[in-house]
Design an enzyme around this catalytic site. Structure first.
Site, PDB file in Angstrom:
ATOM      1  N   GLU A  55     -25.176  13.435   2.385  1.00  0.00           N
ATOM      2  CA  GLU A  55     -26.080  12.637   2.859  1.00  0.00           C
ATOM      3  C   GLU A  55     -25.110  11.304   3.252  1.00  0.00           C
ATOM      4  O   GLU A  55     -25.459  10.841   4.314  1.00  0.00           O
ATOM      5  CB  GLU A  55     -27.170  11.947   1.813  1.00  0.00           C
ATOM      6  CG  GLU A  55     -28.089  10.754   2.361  1.00  0.00           C
ATOM      7  CD  GLU A  55     -28.841  11.365   3.690  1.00  0.00           C
ATOM      8  OE1 GLU A  55     -28.777  12.308   3.910  1.00  0.00           O
ATOM      9  OE2 GLU A  55     -29.557  10.191   4.031  1.00  0.00           O
ATOM     10  N   TYR A  56     -24.305  11.081   2.541  1.00  0.00           N
ATOM     11  CA  TYR A  56     -23.373  10.037   2.945  1.00  0.00           C
ATOM     12  C   TYR A  56     -22.600  10.284   4.356  1.00  0.00           C
ATOM     13  O   TYR A  56     -22.572   9.470   5.125  1.00  0.00           O
ATOM     14  CB  TYR A  56     -22.362   9.550   1.793  1.00  0.00           C
ATOM     15  CG  TYR A  56     -21.146   8.402   2.167  1.00  0.00           C
ATOM     16  CD1 TYR A  56     -21.671   7.269   2.005  1.00  0.00           C
ATOM     17  CD2 TYR A  56     -20.164   8.622   2.640  1.00  0.00           C
ATOM     18  CE1 TYR A  56     -20.872   6.028   2.478  1.00  0.00           C
ATOM     19  CE2 TYR A  56     -19.413   7.766   3.188  1.00  0.00           C
ATOM     20  CZ  TYR A  56     -19.683   6.542   2.717  1.00  0.00           C
ATOM     21  OH  TYR A  56     -18.906   5.608   3.381  1.00  0.00           O
ATOM     22  N   LEU A  97       3.968 -12.131 -15.908  1.00  0.00           N
ATOM     23  CA  LEU A  97       3.433 -12.552 -17.275  1.00  0.00           C
ATOM     24  C   LEU A  97       4.412 -12.348 -18.556  1.00  0.00           C
ATOM     25  O   LEU A  97       5.458 -11.490 -18.340  1.00  0.00           O
ATOM     26  CB  LEU A  97       2.536 -11.425 -17.693  1.00  0.00           C
ATOM     27  CG  LEU A  97       0.956 -11.557 -17.064  1.00  0.00           C
ATOM     28  CD1 LEU A  97       0.427 -10.236 -17.322  1.00  0.00           C
ATOM     29  CD2 LEU A  97       0.163 -12.696 -17.679  1.00  0.00           C
ATOM     30  N   GLU A 102      -7.635  -7.466 -21.461  1.00  0.00           N
ATOM     31  CA  GLU A 102      -7.740  -6.321 -19.974  1.00  0.00           C
ATOM     32  C   GLU A 102      -6.428  -5.497 -20.219  1.00  0.00           C
ATOM     33  O   GLU A 102      -5.408  -5.948 -20.575  1.00  0.00           O
ATOM     34  CB  GLU A 102      -7.285  -7.243 -18.730  1.00  0.00           C
ATOM     35  CG  GLU A 102      -8.206  -8.450 -18.689  1.00  0.00           C
ATOM     36  CD  GLU A 102      -8.115  -9.452 -17.582  1.00  0.00           C
ATOM     37  OE1 GLU A 102      -7.031  -8.745 -16.629  1.00  0.00           O
ATOM     38  OE2 GLU A 102      -8.643 -10.388 -17.160  1.00  0.00           O
ATOM     39  N   LYS A 128      -3.294  -3.481 -19.121  1.00  0.00           N
ATOM     40  CA  LYS A 128      -2.369  -3.983 -18.281  1.00  0.00           C
ATOM     41  C   LYS A 128      -2.087  -2.895 -17.168  1.00  0.00           C
ATOM     42  O   LYS A 128      -1.342  -1.707 -17.791  1.00  0.00           O
ATOM     43  CB  LYS A 128      -0.834  -4.399 -18.746  1.00  0.00           C
ATOM     44  CG  LYS A 128      -0.040  -5.064 -17.764  1.00  0.00           C
ATOM     45  CD  LYS A 128       1.102  -5.562 -18.306  1.00  0.00           C
ATOM     46  CE  LYS A 128       2.340  -6.352 -17.567  1.00  0.00           C
ATOM     47  NZ  LYS A 128       2.730  -5.509 -16.718  1.00  0.00           N
ATOM     48  N   ARG A 167       3.277  -8.984  -3.772  1.00  0.00           N
ATOM     49  CA  ARG A 167       3.483  -9.845  -4.651  1.00  0.00           C
ATOM     50  C   ARG A 167       4.754 -10.657  -3.899  1.00  0.00           C
ATOM     51  O   ARG A 167       4.927 -11.837  -3.896  1.00  0.00           O
ATOM     52  CB  ARG A 167       3.723  -9.643  -5.954  1.00  0.00           C
ATOM     53  CG  ARG A 167       4.240 -10.915  -6.793  1.00  0.00           C
ATOM     54  CD  ARG A 167       3.945 -10.162  -8.307  1.00  0.00           C
ATOM     55  NE  ARG A 167       4.534 -11.200  -9.220  1.00  0.00           N
ATOM     56  CZ  ARG A 167       5.684 -11.205  -9.623  1.00  0.00           C
ATOM     57  NH1 ARG A 167       6.593 -10.085  -9.283  1.00  0.00           N
ATOM     58  NH2 ARG A 167       6.109 -12.130 -10.580  1.00  0.00           N
ATOM     59  N   GLU A 213      -4.754  -5.057  -8.853  1.00  0.00           N
ATOM     60  CA  GLU A 213      -3.410  -4.178  -8.872  1.00  0.00           C
ATOM     61  C   GLU A 213      -3.967  -3.092  -8.373  1.00  0.00           C
ATOM     62  O   GLU A 213      -4.952  -2.383  -8.426  1.00  0.00           O
ATOM     63  CB  GLU A 213      -3.275  -3.877 -10.522  1.00  0.00           C
ATOM     64  CG  GLU A 213      -2.105  -3.051 -10.781  1.00  0.00           C
ATOM     65  CD  GLU A 213      -0.947  -3.971 -11.128  1.00  0.00           C
ATOM     66  OE1 GLU A 213      -0.892  -5.340 -10.947  1.00  0.00           O
ATOM     67  OE2 GLU A 213       0.298  -3.644 -11.295  1.00  0.00           O
ATOM     68  N   LYS A 241       2.978  -5.465 -24.786  1.00  0.00           N
ATOM     69  CA  LYS A 241       3.267  -3.945 -24.221  1.00  0.00           C
ATOM     70  C   LYS A 241       3.210  -2.726 -25.097  1.00  0.00           C
ATOM     71  O   LYS A 241       3.500  -3.112 -26.322  1.00  0.00           O
ATOM     72  CB  LYS A 241       4.895  -3.979 -23.859  1.00  0.00           C
ATOM     73  CG  LYS A 241       5.198  -5.130 -22.633  1.00  0.00           C
ATOM     74  CD  LYS A 241       4.413  -4.785 -21.361  1.00  0.00           C
ATOM     75  CE  LYS A 241       5.005  -3.989 -20.162  1.00  0.00           C
ATOM     76  NZ  LYS A 241       6.347  -4.465 -19.848  1.00  0.00           N
ATOM     77  N   CYS A 272      30.692  26.872  -8.188  1.00  0.00           N
ATOM     78  CA  CYS A 272      31.540  27.615  -7.622  1.00  0.00           C
ATOM     79  C   CYS A 272      32.803  28.145  -8.078  1.00  0.00           C
ATOM     80  O   CYS A 272      33.704  28.904  -7.676  1.00  0.00           O
ATOM     81  CB  CYS A 272      32.116  26.583  -6.500  1.00  0.00           C
ATOM     82  SG  CYS A 272      33.251  25.388  -7.211  1.00  0.00           S
ATOM     83  N   CYS A 300      33.959  19.024 -10.984  1.00  0.00           N
ATOM     84  CA  CYS A 300      34.490  20.040 -10.245  1.00  0.00           C
ATOM     85  C   CYS A 300      35.442  19.627  -9.261  1.00  0.00           C
ATOM     86  O   CYS A 300      35.666  18.695  -8.657  1.00  0.00           O
ATOM     87  CB  CYS A 300      33.491  20.721  -9.479  1.00  0.00           C
ATOM     88  SG  CYS A 300      33.794  21.770  -8.110  1.00  0.00           S
TER      89      CYS A 300
END
Ligand code: IVH
Length: 695
Positions: A34-35, A82, A125, A127, A148, A185, A327, A424, A439
């Site tokens: 439909e969209y 941060l 939140e 990261k 950025r 982000e 982290k 080789c 080599c």
């Protein structure tokens, strides 16, 4: 308004609403077909009468033509980074510092009677591991999207950002300020990342190290069609500049809720919590959830929720005091070491590679890991059949951190150092005091030729589109080329004998090869693949010697006289030009019309080196300079050209590597940044004094 104009407007509004429900609320009301029907109907009306097209029309996401470069644009407010915390303790002390600071400034926290240290509200939140962008809306329409960049100035990627379906081109409703900036982000879901790499590998192209690089690579495409073909997504995580700042809620969390109503995609996992314990619990929950998330995250961001408190706390250097990223430790997994093979690299280095039982780590399936050299194998005492612990941190290639030996009775023998090149058969030599084995047949070894040709054709070298590793391999196998010089005599007929090529694609490759003859001199030097001569060194050599003839004749002393070139690199350059086989290739490249000198009209100056002679390093030799503000007695381009001619390396962004900042009138953020970093700053007058002897 005509009836078709009305119909188009109606369809646009309907489609925008469906987009919002689908992408932002995750709650579609219509089927995909439909969209599509509504979309096609609008497209038909617009095709019949292009005056009906508006910039916010859902049909206009990929309208723009490819550009040749991105314009640099200043951010209204700097985009900061941060600070990190790597443990629970580090997070606790961050919190204690804040509480102490706020108490000493008599800031009233929400609930003065609560347990000390428990009263601050934090927004927690995920990261996201993607690319930070700033989106500016004017009167509700997306105006500018910037990367950025250095935090003060970013690249204008508006046309590319418009292709991301989760970025609203027009805001919902009417209740928005004249200027609204949001930050967020852009990322590529793990599955899409894996798919892109699968097809890149199949096409013999370079694979991306991680979803963040893939997102950045997709977004920084000069052709928005390529960006549009990558399933990028966006999550908005904060407001930026707002022309009606005072009318916004004090709470960051509530602001995000407002942004969602305006049509922005906000991560559903974001939570408002009070006190340290809940912050820590949020982190723990995510450590478990992380592998199941459809996108990559590398930690949790904690932000003090109150904007008023944020403002009181302010910033130190480039990070806010009111936020921190905790982290996740680099992910580690255990897997079985099947065997240890040896691989030959572009420069002939023979490196051990661990073949592993495939295992998922940090969102990527890993089945190989480098063991660097024989010393590393000995240090780990790694043997086939053992288990190994693999770690993948950020964009770092997986590392084997330790070995869990198999039971003694089942353990294999230690792997012996190879005496012959696996590609080789030539002797492998290991120089005294050097961990790397090599080599000894650089020009005849097929593996080295494959790498050197792929490097020669790569984007940052001769930039020959369509000549990736797979095609190079085919050309070598079919014995159509031996060295880079042979590329320039390839014909479409020869290419058409190969499986992969039809008339059109063959002609395209021949054209791309011919076009590469115009690559600038510094990239030609880089393309030669001289050991340890990367792009920067190649640029230095091009500037200093100006022609291949001069570079070929340069001796160790002349090379070392160049600022930033040490005895080792100088030695590699001399050694390269000592090989008759290399000189023959260069002569044939020159005969094919490949650029062999800097353009004649480029300014010359005291930074130049006479062929084979010694250098009198000019006042700017090797200095990384940045120009900011406006100059009165010359243009910025002119100033840059003159400094470049004296050996300077101009750049547009100030970083810790900058040596000198020239600040003209009205210098702003770059000057401030240079001062913070303790970089030497001069004004226009001082610059003129430095340039004066060289007019
Ligand atoms: S806030 C001053 N929130 O992390 C606040 N950043 O090291 C700066 N990032 O450049 C940004 N998820 O690319 C914020 N929920 C989030 C984030 C986030 C990822 C990235 C962003 C930024 C970097 C800061």
């Amino acid at each position: 308004m005509t009836s078709s104009a009305k119909e188009a407007e109606q369809l646009r509004a309907e489609l925008l609403e469906h987009n919002y429900r689908y992408y932002i609320l995750d709650d579609p009301r219509v089927t995909d077909s439909e969209y599509d029907r509504l979309f096609r109907q609008l497209k038909m009306l617009e095709d019949a009468d292009p005056s009906l097209i508006t910039p916010d029309s859902p049909t206009q996401r990929v309208g723009a033509k490819p550009s040749s470069k991105f314009a640099s644009v200043k951010h209204r407010l700097p985009m900061l980074s941060l600070d990190n915390a790597f443990s629970e303790d580090e997070f606790r002390s961050f919190h204690q510092r804040l509480v102490g600071r706020l108490r000493s400034e008599n800031v009233r926290l929400d609930d003065a009677d609560a347990t000390p240290g428990q009263e601050l509200a934090y927004c927690c939140e995920p990261k996201l591991d993607g690319l930070a962008v700033s989106l500016v809306y004017e009167k509700g329409l997306l105006q500018t999207a910037l990367t950025r960049g250095d935090g003060y100035e970013g690249e204008d990627i508006t046309v590319n950002i418009r292709t991301i379906p989760t970025v609203p081109v027009k805001l919902r409703g009417h209740d928005f300020p004249d200027v609204l900036e949001v930050r967020g982000e852009v990322l590529l879901p793990k599955a899409a990342f894996a798919e892109i790499n699968r097809s890149a590998e199949a096409a013999g192209e370079k694979v991306f190290a991680n979803p963040r690089n893939a997102a950045a690579g997709s977004l920084r495409q000069l052709d928005p069609k390529i960006t549009a073909s990558r399933p990028l997504e966006i999550f908005i995580y904060s407001t930026g500049y707002l022309s009606n700042e005072a009318d916004w809620p004090d709470s960051h969390y509530e602001r995000l809720t407002r942004l969602r109503e305006l049509g922005f995609r906000i991560n559903a996992e974001i939570a408002l919590v009070t006190g340290v314990d809940d912050c820590l619990a949020y982190y723990d929950a995510f450590a478990t959830k992380r592998p199941e998330l459809p996108y990559e995250i590398d930690g949790i961001v904690y932000k003090i929720d109150s904007k008023a408190i944020q403002q009181k706390l302010g910033f130190v250097s480039r990070s806010p005091r009111w936020a921190i990223a905790r982290k996740f430790p680099a992910e580690e997994v255990q897997t079985r070491l099947q065997s240890i093979d040896f691989q030959v690299g572009r420069t002939g280095s023979v490196t051990p590679v661990a073949r592993l039982n495939p295992v998922l780590v940090g969102g990527v399936t890993v089945s190989n890991a480098t063991l660097h050299n024989m010393d590393e194998i000995a240090r780990l005492d790694a043997r086939p059949g053992d288990d190994v612990i693999l770690r993948r941190a950020g964009d770092v290639i997986p590392q084997i951190v330790s070995v869990i030996p198999a039971p003694a009775s089942e353990r294999g023998e230690p792997v012996a150092a190879p005496t012959h090149c696996p590609a080789c058969g030539a002797d492998v030599v290991r120089e005294e005091g050097n961990a790397v084995a090599r080599c000894s047949a650089p020009l005849s070894c097929p593996e080295q030729r494959k790498y050197s040709l792929t490097h020669f054709a790569s984007r940052r070298a001769m930039d020959i589109e369509g000549l990736g590793e797979k095609v190079v391999e085919m050309l070598l196998d079919a014995r159509l080329v031996d060295t880079a010089a042979d590329l320039y005599t390839l014909t479409t007929e020869q290419l058409e004998t190969l499986d992969r090529f039809a008339a059109k694609s063959a002609a395209k490759l021949v054209d791309a090869i011919a076009a590469s003859t115009g690559a600038p001199f510094n990239r030609v030097i880089y393309a030669l693949g001289i050991r340890e001569v990367g792009e920067t060194t190649a640029r230095l050599l091009a500037k200093a010697f100006r022609s291949m003839a001069a570079l070929r004749n340069a001796d160790q002393t002349a090379l070392e006289a160049i600022h930033d070139i040490g005895p080792i690199v100088a030695g590699h350059v001399v050694e390269f030009f000592d090989q008759p086989a290399n000189l023959e290739v260069i002569d044939r490249l020159a005969a094919a019309g490949v650029t062999m000198a800097e353009p004649e009209d480029a300014a010359t100056g005291a930074g130049d080196v006479s062929p084979g002679g010694t250098q009198e390093p000019g006042p700017f030799a090797g200095l990384r300079v940045v120009l900011t503000g406006s100059l009165e007695t010359m243009t910025r381009d002119e100033a840059e050209d003159r400094m470049r001619a004296l050996g300077a390396i101009p750049s547009s962004a100030v970083s810790a590597k900058t040596d000198l900042l020239i600040a003209g009138a009205k210098a702003g953020s770059k000057l401030k940044k240079a001062q913070t970093l303790g970089i030497k700053v001069i004004d226009e007058e001082e610059l003129r004094v430095m340039l004066a002897p060289f007019v």
